[in-house]
Design an enzyme around this catalytic site. Sequence first.
Site, PDB file in Angstrom:
ATOM      1  N   SER A 130       0.854  -1.191   0.000  1.00 10.88           N
ATOM      2  CA  SER A 130       0.000   0.000   0.000  1.00 10.88           C
ATOM      3  C   SER A 130       0.887   1.236   0.000  1.00 10.88           C
ATOM      4  O   SER A 130       1.779   1.371   0.853  1.00 10.88           O
ATOM      5  CB  SER A 130      -0.910   0.016   1.234  1.00 10.88           C
ATOM      6  N   ALA A 131       0.624   2.132  -0.937  1.00 14.30           N
ATOM      7  CA  ALA A 131       1.439   3.339  -1.058  1.00 14.30           C
ATOM      8  C   ALA A 131       1.284   4.218   0.173  1.00 14.30           C
ATOM      9  O   ALA A 131       0.176   4.398   0.689  1.00 14.30           O
ATOM     10  CB  ALA A 131       1.037   4.117  -2.306  1.00 14.30           C
ATOM     11  N   PHE A 132       2.404   4.761   0.642  1.00 18.12           N
ATOM     12  CA  PHE A 132       2.369   5.695   1.761  1.00 18.12           C
ATOM     13  C   PHE A 132       1.768   7.022   1.313  1.00 18.12           C
ATOM     14  O   PHE A 132       1.952   7.457   0.171  1.00 18.12           O
ATOM     15  CB  PHE A 132       3.782   5.934   2.297  1.00 18.12           C
TER      16      PHE A 132
ATOM     17  N   ASP B  66     -13.664  -3.407  12.403  1.00 22.65           N
ATOM     18  CA  ASP B  66     -12.539  -2.863  13.189  1.00 22.65           C
ATOM     19  C   ASP B  66     -12.235  -1.407  12.825  1.00 22.65           C
ATOM     20  O   ASP B  66     -11.087  -1.032  12.687  1.00 22.65           O
ATOM     21  CB  ASP B  66     -11.308  -3.737  12.962  1.00 22.65           C
TER      22      ASP B  66
ATOM     23  N   GLU C 192      -9.179   8.855   9.785  1.00 23.04           N
ATOM     24  CA  GLU C 192      -8.216   9.949   9.612  1.00 23.04           C
ATOM     25  C   GLU C 192      -8.675  10.894   8.508  1.00 23.04           C
ATOM     26  O   GLU C 192      -9.376  10.490   7.573  1.00 23.04           O
ATOM     27  CB  GLU C 192      -6.820   9.397   9.274  1.00 23.04           C
TER      28      GLU C 192
END
Length: 407
Positions: A207-209, A276, A281
């Site tokens: 997964s790309a940051f 979960d 964010e």
Amino acid sequence: RRHKLYREELNLTSPATLLPLRPEASWLQFHLGISRDGLYPRSSPAVSRLLRDMRDFSTVSADYSQDEKALLGACDCSQIVKPSGVHLKLVLRFQDFGKAMFKPMRQKREEETPEDFFYFVDFQRHNAEIAAFHLDRILDFRRVPPTVGRLINVTKEILEVTKNEVLQSVFFVSPASNVCFFAKCPYMCKTEYAVCGNPHLLEGSLSAFLPSLNLAPRLSIPNPWIRSYSFDGKEEWEVNPLYCDTVKEIYPYSSGNRLLNIIDMAIFDFLIGNMDRHHYEMFTKFGDDGFLLHLDNARGFGRHSHDETSILAPLTQCCIIKRMTWLRLQLLAEPEYRLSDVMRESLLQDPLAPVLTEPHLLALDRRLQLILRAVRKCIDTYGEARVVANDTMPAGAPTSDRAKLST
């Protein structure tokens, strides 16, 4: 500073060897494409290049994620239900200053989460991260970072490039002559919880940051419909059917798009079966009406035979949905655009295809019908004008006599 560190990692000492940050680098183009509408534009060529680069580029370095590093010195074992070694993650770096989160394969695709597992002790699945990215894109949310599957050579692409001595120390060769490694923490992180190559190759998701917090600050906010992370006890929303009236009294849920975005997130989580979602964010740059990031989806797609309708509580209790979300869901229920078919075709693009088994794909169609049924019930009760909201429409009038929601 980063240029200097990058050169040191590659042992590049010659002043003639320069490593400029190329403006056309896919990582940079992805970051520059983030807007208040989503992480990337529709049909973004930068995302296609980024997925290809994460799949093909050689790794420059490997290290534990911040989660594992924190556990090395900040672990209250009495508060831990399951060893963190089961949720091992690594940060892999590539050329052009690229960085991705690697989650290794823990379960085979056909394995379902045991019925007796609580959601907070469930395994994390690499294929769930991949499938969540594709579903998020199909729903036109564009809130999951680009994610791709890859076969990693754990010897050449992790062990031989890492400078972390702790990570180096947890590699071993199994009795079957496979190269394995595990998380390092003060409790129960040992060979029983290792992941192993075959003998060197290991499936995983990348997964790309997102941009660093220095460049693009983010807020982490508790989900109003957070679950109880214990074996007993209930949250207020689980026992109070009027809980949404309480939420609507509190800013920013009392106006703007925040509540509508929470309901989008609940619909997404219900489709993948993720219970979960304790926090969400947001980029601070886009203000209170910015989109919610759908991060950490590895606990999705665990049980295709069970539909956890409690995940839809924000929708069923608030009875409001974005018009564009409602139209998209109805379209994906049409035979020529059936969600399972669109997902199946999309996932064929991934190097690890087939990413999901057929029962998981068919479960998407079943769950979509449950969502449509819930919205239609709300429309029958309150009328379409009140339930189906424009994206900028206030999310319902507050009820003044409700108690304030505890933070």
